[in-house]
Design an enzyme around this catalytic site. Structure first.
Site, mmCIF file in Angstrom:
data_model
loop_
_atom_site.group_PDB
_atom_site.id
_atom_site.type_symbol
_atom_site.label_atom_id
_atom_site.label_comp_id
_atom_site.label_asym_id
_atom_site.label_seq_id
_atom_site.Cartn_x
_atom_site.Cartn_y
_atom_site.Cartn_z
ATOM 1 C CB ILE A 159 0.489 -6.307 4.819
ATOM 2 C CG1 ILE A 159 -0.420 -5.824 5.958
ATOM 3 C CG2 ILE A 159 1.255 -5.155 4.211
ATOM 4 C CD1 ILE A 159 0.348 -5.128 7.082
ATOM 5 C CG ASP A 160 0.982 -11.961 3.501
ATOM 6 O OD1 ASP A 160 0.214 -11.784 2.533
ATOM 7 O OD2 ASP A 160 2.160 -12.317 3.383
ATOM 8 C CE LYS A 161 -5.082 -15.063 10.868
ATOM 9 N NZ LYS A 161 -5.625 -16.438 10.946
#
Length: 355
Positions: A159-161
């Site tokens: 998942i994104d930062k």
């Protein structure tokens, strides 16, 4: 005339004295057919675009037999092709780092982590240390069977930062293979909560559209027609959870798992995620023109200083036992505080209107 004479060489950059570092060296086979050097390097750098290779050639970073060449140089048998850059090659070895982890489940096959917003999942440009992978290496440092540098174990998905929420990590190659198959076959269960701009008209719906890099902005993903040959097939189901007038809390169910899928799909239908700078959600897109409303939204941006997206639930079949496993994560504190602000604002409007 030799093959080299058929092509103009390129000059080194102005700073000829600057040190160059070798990042790649390939010796062409005896049976190598004449092939442009940019196409030749694509075969050896599959994760690099041809445009980047051509840019490297223009900068004088691609050498053949010790001399810089243009991208149209044709590689011949036994040519030595090197990629030289003006920075040292990064050591990609993943080192353990003592970074706190919120582990919601763990056994000898896998673990499930509740990732906070702001934590990069995997090392990359600008984030070579301090990632979730480094934290996992520390947590599993006494496990002789877990090698953080072995791609056969570790993260099954990402998942994104600046997205918070649940991730599953495989401790063994067998676990990673079996979990990977479930993600590929779309049998996992993943639900996200997102706060989006606008009052979403329908209570539920489905967004279909291929996802690929935006040709105008390589840091964005763009949505293309399903019947297009551009991009990868992507489907997002959504339903409205709570309405606030100018923003809406939705639950998104992933049928596929593409890069920035929810962010790109919701933006595509006119509802960018709240405070998502990459997709234009970090400015006021709906609401009033008053100074007080502007101040309120800016306070909301400060309360949740990232895209309002949380990986809420994760379900899969255990790779060893076959047991169905489901996990749920409470909303991150900043996301919950953001919703509280909007509830207060909405309820205040209702009170004033009733008066």
């Amino acid at each position: 005339m030799s093959e080299e004479k058929l092509h103009d060489t390129v000059e080194l950059p102005d700073e000829e004295s600057a040190e160059l570092y070798e990042h790649l060296r390939v010796v062409a086979d005896k049976g190598q057919q004449l092939l442009r050097v940019d196409k030749f390097l694509i075969l050896h750098l599959p994760d690099t675009s041809r445009n980047r290779i051509q840019a490297a050639a223009r900068a004088g970073f691609i050498h053949v037999n010790g001399r810089p060449q243009k991208s149209n140089y044709r590689v011949k048998p036994l040519d030595v092709v090197t990629l030289l850059l003006d920075r040292p090659r990064y050591d990609s070895t993943i080192e353990p780092e003592d970074i706190p982890l919120n582990i919601v489940y763990e056994d000898d096959q896998l673990l499930v982590v509740d990732k906070p917003a702001g934590l990069v999942v995997h090392p990359g440009v600008g984030n070579f240390t301090g990632t979730l992978v480094n934290a996992l290496a520390w947590h599993l440092r006494d496990n002789p069977d877990y090698d953080p540098n072995d791609p056969g174990v570790g993260l099954v998905h990402r998942i994104d930062k600046d997205t918070s929420g649940l991730l599953v990590v495989a401790k063994t190659p067998d676990a990673k293979t079996k979990l990977g198959v479930q993600f590929f076959n779309k049998t996992t269960r993943r639900r996200y909560n997102a706060l989006v701009w606008g009052n979403v008209r329908e209570d539920e719906g489905t967004i279909r559209g291929n996802i690929a890099r935006n040709p105008k902005d390589r840091l964005q993903m763009a949505v293309f027609p399903e019947d297009s040959e551009i991009g990868k097939h992507a489907v997002t189901h959504y339903r409205v959870v709570e309405r606030f007038g100018y923003v809406t809390l939705v639950e998104c169910i992933l049928e596929t798992g593409r890069t920035h899928q929810i962010r790109a799909h919701m933006s595509h239908i006119g509802h960018p995620l709240f405070n998502d700078a990459r997709y234009g959600g970090d400015v006021i897109l709906r609401g009033l023109t008053s100074a007080s409303y502007k101040a309120f939204v800016n306070h909301c941006f400060e309360t949740c200083p990232r895209q309002a997206l949380h990986a809420r639930t994760l379900g899969f079949k255990h790779p060893a036992t076959g047991e169905e496993m489901d996990f749920s994560s409470p909303l991150a504190e900043d996301f919950e505080a953001l919703l509280k602000r909007w509830r207060t604002y909405r309820d205040g409007l209702k009170t004033n209107n009733n008066e």
